[in-house]
Design a protein around this motif. Structure first.
Motif, mmCIF file in Angstrom:
data_model
loop_
_atom_site.group_PDB
_atom_site.id
_atom_site.type_symbol
_atom_site.label_atom_id
_atom_site.label_comp_id
_atom_site.label_asym_id
_atom_site.label_seq_id
_atom_site.Cartn_x
_atom_site.Cartn_y
_atom_site.Cartn_z
ATOM 1 N N PRO A 28 0.826 -1.136 -0.029
ATOM 2 C CA PRO A 28 -0.030 -0.053 -0.006
ATOM 3 C C PRO A 28 0.997 1.225 0.029
ATOM 4 O O PRO A 28 0.469 2.325 -0.836
ATOM 5 C CB PRO A 28 -0.772 -0.263 1.355
ATOM 6 N N LEU A 141 6.971 -7.067 -0.784
ATOM 7 C CA LEU A 141 5.979 -6.604 0.646
ATOM 8 C C LEU A 141 4.496 -6.981 0.382
ATOM 9 O O LEU A 141 4.086 -6.931 1.175
ATOM 10 C CB LEU A 141 6.209 -5.202 1.098
ATOM 11 N N ARG A 168 12.363 1.847 -0.102
ATOM 12 C CA ARG A 168 12.872 2.320 1.064
ATOM 13 C C ARG A 168 14.025 3.636 0.697
ATOM 14 O O ARG A 168 13.693 4.685 1.412
ATOM 15 C CB ARG A 168 13.206 1.492 2.046
ATOM 16 N N VAL A 225 -3.696 6.314 14.651
ATOM 17 C CA VAL A 225 -2.652 5.171 14.302
ATOM 18 C C VAL A 225 -2.226 4.519 15.604
ATOM 19 O O VAL A 225 -2.225 3.637 16.076
ATOM 20 C CB VAL A 225 -1.841 5.421 13.189
ATOM 21 N N LEU A 226 -1.477 5.700 16.096
ATOM 22 C CA LEU A 226 -0.393 5.313 17.294
ATOM 23 C C LEU A 226 -0.869 6.108 18.460
ATOM 24 O O LEU A 226 -0.731 7.467 18.299
ATOM 25 C CB LEU A 226 1.040 5.453 17.086
ATOM 26 N N ASN A 239 5.370 0.376 24.427
ATOM 27 C CA ASN A 239 4.287 0.293 23.608
ATOM 28 C C ASN A 239 2.821 0.539 24.393
ATOM 29 O O ASN A 239 1.904 0.129 23.975
ATOM 30 C CB ASN A 239 4.349 -0.925 22.959
ATOM 31 N N ARG A 265 2.229 9.662 8.169
ATOM 32 C CA ARG A 265 2.400 9.354 9.596
ATOM 33 C C ARG A 265 3.058 10.328 10.378
ATOM 34 O O ARG A 265 3.796 11.189 10.038
ATOM 35 C CB ARG A 265 3.207 8.154 9.791
ATOM 36 N N ASP A 336 5.182 5.199 5.749
ATOM 37 C CA ASP A 336 5.345 4.307 6.666
ATOM 38 C C ASP A 336 5.923 5.052 8.017
ATOM 39 O O ASP A 336 6.500 6.021 7.931
ATOM 40 C CB ASP A 336 6.329 3.281 6.388
ATOM 41 N N TYR A 338 8.165 4.142 9.841
ATOM 42 C CA TYR A 338 9.670 3.775 10.067
ATOM 43 C C TYR A 338 10.208 3.924 8.681
ATOM 44 O O TYR A 338 10.461 2.785 7.966
ATOM 45 C CB TYR A 338 9.991 2.829 10.699
ATOM 46 N N LEU B 40 1.550 -4.673 18.817
ATOM 47 C CA LEU B 40 1.466 -3.200 17.992
ATOM 48 C C LEU B 40 1.945 -2.991 16.566
ATOM 49 O O LEU B 40 1.392 -2.939 15.522
ATOM 50 C CB LEU B 40 1.910 -2.239 18.962
ATOM 51 N N ILE B 44 0.247 -2.018 12.450
ATOM 52 C CA ILE B 44 0.311 -0.874 11.919
ATOM 53 C C ILE B 44 1.397 -0.774 11.081
ATOM 54 O O ILE B 44 1.472 0.325 10.311
ATOM 55 C CB ILE B 44 0.506 0.362 12.840
ATOM 56 N N ARG B 45 2.192 -1.592 10.620
ATOM 57 C CA ARG B 45 3.128 -1.790 9.677
ATOM 58 C C ARG B 45 3.256 -3.292 8.853
ATOM 59 O O ARG B 45 2.678 -4.200 9.639
ATOM 60 C CB ARG B 45 4.595 -1.457 10.170
ATOM 61 N N ASP B 72 6.245 -5.819 26.605
ATOM 62 C CA ASP B 72 5.478 -4.976 27.654
ATOM 63 C C ASP B 72 3.931 -5.447 27.581
ATOM 64 O O ASP B 72 3.110 -5.532 28.194
ATOM 65 C CB ASP B 72 5.806 -3.575 27.457
ATOM 66 N N LEU B 73 3.706 -5.315 26.153
ATOM 67 C CA LEU B 73 2.402 -5.677 25.563
ATOM 68 C C LEU B 73 1.919 -7.264 25.975
ATOM 69 O O LEU B 73 0.666 -7.562 26.474
ATOM 70 C CB LEU B 73 2.064 -5.496 24.230
ATOM 71 N N LEU B 144 7.391 -12.701 5.260
ATOM 72 C CA LEU B 144 7.926 -11.927 4.117
ATOM 73 C C LEU B 144 8.511 -12.890 3.066
ATOM 74 O O LEU B 144 8.750 -14.476 3.385
ATOM 75 C CB LEU B 144 9.036 -11.016 4.893
ATOM 76 N N PRO B 145 8.451 -12.557 1.820
ATOM 77 C CA PRO B 145 8.825 -13.390 0.633
ATOM 78 C C PRO B 145 10.159 -14.087 1.236
ATOM 79 O O PRO B 145 11.300 -13.328 1.624
ATOM 80 C CB PRO B 145 8.935 -12.560 -0.351
ATOM 81 N N TRP B 223 -11.539 2.231 17.311
ATOM 82 C CA TRP B 223 -10.700 2.933 16.248
ATOM 83 C C TRP B 223 -11.428 3.093 14.877
ATOM 84 O O TRP B 223 -12.137 2.129 14.441
ATOM 85 C CB TRP B 223 -9.515 1.943 16.040
#
Lengths: 399, 399
Positions: A28, A141, A168, A225-226, A239, A265, A336, A338, B40, B44-45, B72-73, B144-145, B223
């Motif tokens: 995306p 991806l 990237r 989002v975050l 987190n 973002r 993104d 990151y 998380l 979101i990624r 933590d989560l 991932l591929p 959300w």
């Protein structure tokens, strides 16, 4: 070109350096980046396929492969890619009268020939451009497992190479329109933090404060989002997700949060305490804040990302947290959360003009609390231009 | 077991029928489903890896593979999986005093041995359970591929089979805790539509109405995810994204929208007009509404999904839209917006007790407008229990 997201000169330069004839976006972020097309279903689910093919030699001859069910958004959005190949069945009726301009654009798209599936459409687009035996970078991806092998089988003479790394690298240096969206996303987040802190008082819960935060984000037409918002010792959870924990006098309030505006973002961190800050909070936060300030001073085109890391960490250590250690002190941000570069001790990236960076010095002490300053800036020729309208200094609120 | 998301008897039954020894979740939906763990960064990624391994013979011996940066989560959430294998470096300091219960749980997780990466941890978990030569279903959606091939290379005697299809089949019949979240998500969406319609008046924009919609969603701790809200001829855009288009008397207002509550999705459609509805709008909408009502009457355990499709489409045709055609009249909903079953003419699925269904009859006429009724219901032993507190009937508002 002025309102395109994609940095086309950089795309062409990177493809040229790697000897690549064409690049294909599939995820995306990369589809939106390469074309301007925001194809709803791939953004909110995993699986739906949308592609953008950009030939290196003639980017204006790009092709967009879109689902028949999402042509409405293509008609309604600012998409610069002219050649569209659609796939799949979607039932639309059509009124008998004259069509308005938007409906006419949609109708024209629906009248295009239809392919069975996205890969078939992509193969046809490559063949039509004489790229069937080319060296093609494909964004791995957004593909589903098996797609890569199917594509290779249908283009036996093509040399497929992964494109995620290239995208990237391309996305690391932002265009003007991206910088504007990132600035707005960052400032919406600052105002959302202010709205959340405005209701700080003893007994308020993390969830209530998160609600105030996201309400402001939505009020500014951005998407939540975050939302890491934690009180007291919970602020040490990197987190942290808001709970029914109630705020008490002297508590740390940590925000590491940000929404999405125009698809871009935000990721900002700020710290407050309810009432006067305990002495160690004040000392530690000052050191972390000075670490970010020193890193921002050091950022200039040509400087190594690893140098920024060293400056930040050494400053924090010298100014009050001698045991401070981190794996990174920030990262790029864009579509993104990151993007490149990573501000790590081992990064080989150099800072470039037009990069948008989140610079941060989090400190998490389990059982005590977490403190963090995170600013977002754009790199200009002579240093950074900050997006921030607020200081990263410790805030003492409410009580 | 009472508060688990996963339908373990169904999981075991499906794995047994397929002769599978263990199943591995990798995508965010399946990881949360299998374990209760909401990690998380993978939500979101794209890219961050988290896995849940569930052995068919002894599901209580499940294993969770988690990033050190997200422990933590894991400490803070209701996760029933006991065996955790962590990977990757994350710096956390620790206070010298006594730890509270949450911090102690997090500390215990951080004291676990660390693997280099997620795949290494997964391979170790499989080997420790004697599953290195087993038939293992691996969720291909979150990998991932290249990961699939790496896993096969490191487990040369294992027989890997795709698990996405199996997870979709397992998730199709909801547990009690899932049904409760889906009911709340649906009703939050109904109240968000009501809040949006409360500001309907001539001149208000789609964006303003979307803001009112999402503000209510956030006010109820959900959300925003899906917000297709279109006026007039824009209501014919299936995926319409709110614009500056202003509302006028007689306009259709179409909502196809829903947020996420407790991780569970909503997807509801309602139609209003500003002032009295034009005659064709009223007639067509009545036919579509009757189509949904007839479909809901027909839904019972054991009925074919294709029968529900036929009932809905034939009813709409008979009641006023003779040319009505669709590819589906609904779908399951859960952690993903499109769970099984699909209510299509060619589906081989049978309706089962505990399925949660979005039943819909959209009609899109380009250049004129779009109408849609979409309700969410749970299938009980003797028919459906609706989640809806509002009727799908056409609403005439404002003006």
């Amino acid at each position: 070109m002025a309102n395109r997201l994609v940095n086309m000169p950089r795309l062409q330069s990177i493809l040229s350096a790697e000897g690549i004839d064409a690049i294909v976006a599939t995820s995306p972020e990369n589809v939106t980046y390469a074309s301007g097309y925001w194809a709803l279903s791939q953004w909110i689910r995993r699986g739906p396929q949308t592609y953008v093919l950009v030939p290196a030699a003639d980017p204006e001859d790009a092709c967009l492969v879109a689902s028949s069910s999402l042509l409405d958004l293509l008609a309604d959005q600012r998409v610069w890619v002219k050649d569209v190949r659609r796939f799949g069945y979607f039932r639309m009726d059509r009124t008998e009268g004259q069509l308005d301009a938007l409906s006419a654009r949609q109708a024209a798209l629906e009248d295009l020939p239809v392919e069975d599936d996205a890969l078939t459409a992509l193969v046809a687009a490559l063949e039509a451009r004489g790229l069937a035996s080319a060296r093609i970078a494909v964004d791995e991806l957004g593909l589903l497992p098996g797609h890569w092998e199917q594509l290779q089988a249908r283009l036996p003479h093509a040399q497929l190479v992964p494109a995620m790394r290239l995208f990237r690298a391309i996305r690391a240096v932002k265009t003007a329109v991206e910088i504007n969206s990132l600035r707005q996303a960052a400032q919406i987040t600052e105002r959302s933090i202010a709205a959340a802190l405005a209701i700080a008082r003893p007994g308020i819960t993390e969830i209530a404060m998160a609600r105030a935060f996201h309400t402001q984000t939505v009020a500014e037409n951005a998407w939540p989002v975050l939302g890491c918002i934690g009180f007291g010792s919970r602020s040490a959870m990197p987190n942290v997700q808001p709970s029914e924990t109630a705020l008490a006098i002297g508590d740390i309030i940590r925000f590491d949060a940000g929404g999405r505006y125009n698809h871009y973002r935000a990721d900002i961190a700020r710290i407050a305490t309810l009432g006067p800050a305990p002495d160690r909070v004040r000392r530690y936060h000052r050191a972390l804040h000075l670490g970010v300030e020193a890193a921002l001073q050091a950022i200039k085109p040509g400087v190594a990302a690893s140098t920024i890391f060293d400056v930040a960490v050494e400053t924090v250590r010298r100014e009050g947290i001698p045991h401070y250690a981190r794996s990174h002190v920030g990262h790029g941000i864009g579509l993104d959360g990151y993007d490149l570069p990573d501000l790590t001790p081992t990064s080989s990236d150099l800072i470039e003009e037009g990069m948008v960076l989140c610079v941060e010095t989090p400190y998490y002490e389990l059982g005590w609390g977490g403190l963090q300053v995170e600013d977002t800036v754009v790199v200009r020729a002579d240093g950074v231009e900050t997006f921030m309208t607020t200081s990263g200094a410790l805030m003492e609120v409410g009580a």
